[in-house]
Design an enzyme around this catalytic site. Structure first.
Site, PDB file in Angstrom:
ATOM      1  N   SER A 141       0.984  -1.331   0.122  1.00 26.73           N
ATOM      2  CA  SER A 141      -0.012  -0.034  -0.036  1.00 26.73           C
ATOM      3  C   SER A 141       0.932   1.187   0.194  1.00 26.73           C
ATOM      4  O   SER A 141       1.998   1.056   0.076  1.00 26.73           O
ATOM      5  CB  SER A 141      -0.727  -0.073   1.162  1.00 26.73           C
ATOM      6  OG  SER A 141      -1.319   1.332   1.769  1.00 26.73           O
ATOM      7  N   TYR A 154      -1.584   0.362  10.553  1.00 27.15           N
ATOM      8  CA  TYR A 154      -1.467  -0.042   9.119  1.00 27.15           C
ATOM      9  C   TYR A 154      -0.179   0.166   8.561  1.00 27.15           C
ATOM     10  O   TYR A 154       0.384  -0.672   7.818  1.00 27.15           O
ATOM     11  CB  TYR A 154      -2.516   0.636   8.250  1.00 27.15           C
ATOM     12  CG  TYR A 154      -2.765   0.089   6.815  1.00 27.15           C
ATOM     13  CD1 TYR A 154      -3.048  -1.363   6.549  1.00 27.15           C
ATOM     14  CD2 TYR A 154      -2.849   0.942   5.515  1.00 27.15           C
ATOM     15  CE1 TYR A 154      -3.327  -1.855   5.314  1.00 27.15           C
ATOM     16  CE2 TYR A 154      -3.212   0.376   4.474  1.00 27.15           C
ATOM     17  CZ  TYR A 154      -3.197  -1.035   4.357  1.00 27.15           C
ATOM     18  OH  TYR A 154      -3.338  -1.537   2.791  1.00 27.15           O
TER      19      TYR A 154
END
Ligand SMILES: NC(=O)c1ccc[n+]([C@@H]2O[C@H](COP(=O)([O-])OP(=O)(O)OC[C@H]3O[C@@H](n4cnc5c(N)ncnc54)[C@H](OP(=O)(O)O)[C@@H]3O)[C@@H](O)[C@H]2O)c1
Length: 272
Positions: A141, A154
């Site tokens: 990501s 995250y």
């Protein structure tokens, strides 16, 4: 008609979101595709959404955070189909929250989802990938590259995945297995704006619930990310950032963290 010699791709997290698009891309290229997820019904539903007339797709229910289940899965696959050319580690989950409130248990879950599943699958797949000279694609990501605000644990988990990917690539290169990382920004999906309910945490601005924690980057079509996975396999590329122009901003941020922070704040406005 797909031949029995057709290459085989295993897509983890293949029953939802990006994984389904990656599966469709590999089917279109004549691969035999194996989808892995925990929920059997969800896997079956995903297969009905795929153009199976163009290829062979099968489903393998498995909790990939459980070492014994992963070992049993790859033992089965070693017998049938008996080959593996591509492993796409697509399982992962995002988070929302302030770092000051991040709990160790939550961080542990995120690391299980985003890192341990990819580690276990890669380890178990290695003998078959070595035999085929295959490729492992890890789905990261933008949070693999930068630490944006409001995304809880995250970025920690995806940075760990990025480090693991590079180490794996260096260690496995002499064994003929290529390992790459794709770091996409927010991916378009129907439920993109509703996935994170942050209303129970008043310390978070409303932008935190938005894709990417409120980045101003346009959502990527999932088909484009699936194309990038195929490109990584064909060209054995080490690292793809999407959208590509962000690579230069990430590089600037590494060279000058002060400027990097300023750019990050610009790309994630505080407007609700
Ligand atoms: N969505 C985005 O905007 C975005 C942006 C950048 C990067 N990414 C990355 O892209 C990847 C896919 O994201 P997504 O949003 O498309 O995912 P998603 O829709 O939440 O789907 C996750 C998939 O993983 C499976 N899964 C979850 N835990 C599992 C486990 N322990 N064992 C086996 N399967 C498991 C789920 O099926 P079951 O629940 O049935 O197991 C499902 O098929 C992730 O790595 C994510 O970090 C996403």
């Amino acid at each position: 008609m797909v031949s029995h010699d057709a290459p085989v791709a295993l897509i983890t997290g293949g029953s939802a979101g990006l994984g389904v698009h990656v599966a469709a891309r590999f089917l279109a290229d004549g691969y035999r595709v194996i989808l892995v997820g925990r929920d059997e019904d969800r896997l079956r539903a995903a297969i009905t959404r795929l153009p199976t007339s163009s290829g062979v797709v099968s489903a393998e229910p498995c909790d990939l955070s459980k070492p014994a289940q992963v070992a049993a899965l790859f033992e089965r696959l070693g017998d049938n189909p008996g080959r593996l050319d591509v492993l796409v580690n697509c399982v992962g989950s995002s988070d929302r929250g302030l770092i000051e409130k991040l709990q160790p248990e939550k961080l542990g879950d995120l690391i299980q989802q985003n890192v341990v599943t990819a580690l276990l699958c890669s380890q178990a797949a290695l003998p078959m990938l070595e035999a085929s000279g295959g490729v492992i694609v890890n789905i990261g990501s933008l949070a693999s590259k930068v630490g944006a605000r409001y995304i809880g644990g995250y970025a920690i988990a995806k940075h760990a995945l990025a480090g693991m990917t590079q180490q794996m690539r260096l260690e496995l290169k002499p064994r003929g297995v290529h390992v790459g990382l794709i770091s996409p920004g927010p991916i378009r999906r129907d439920d993109a704006g509703r996935r994170y309910d942050t209303s129970d945490d008043p310390s978070l601005p409303s932008q935190a619930a938005k894709p990417g924690g409120g980045t101003t980057i346009k959502g990527l079509p999932p088909e484009r990310v699936a194309d990038a996975v195929m490109k990584m396999v064909r060209r054995r590329s080490p690292d793809i950032v999407m959208p590509g122009y962000l690579r230069i901003l990430i590089a600037i941020g590494h060279a000058s963290p002060r400027l990097g922070d300023w750019l990050l704040l610009r790309f994630s406005s505080d407007k609700g």
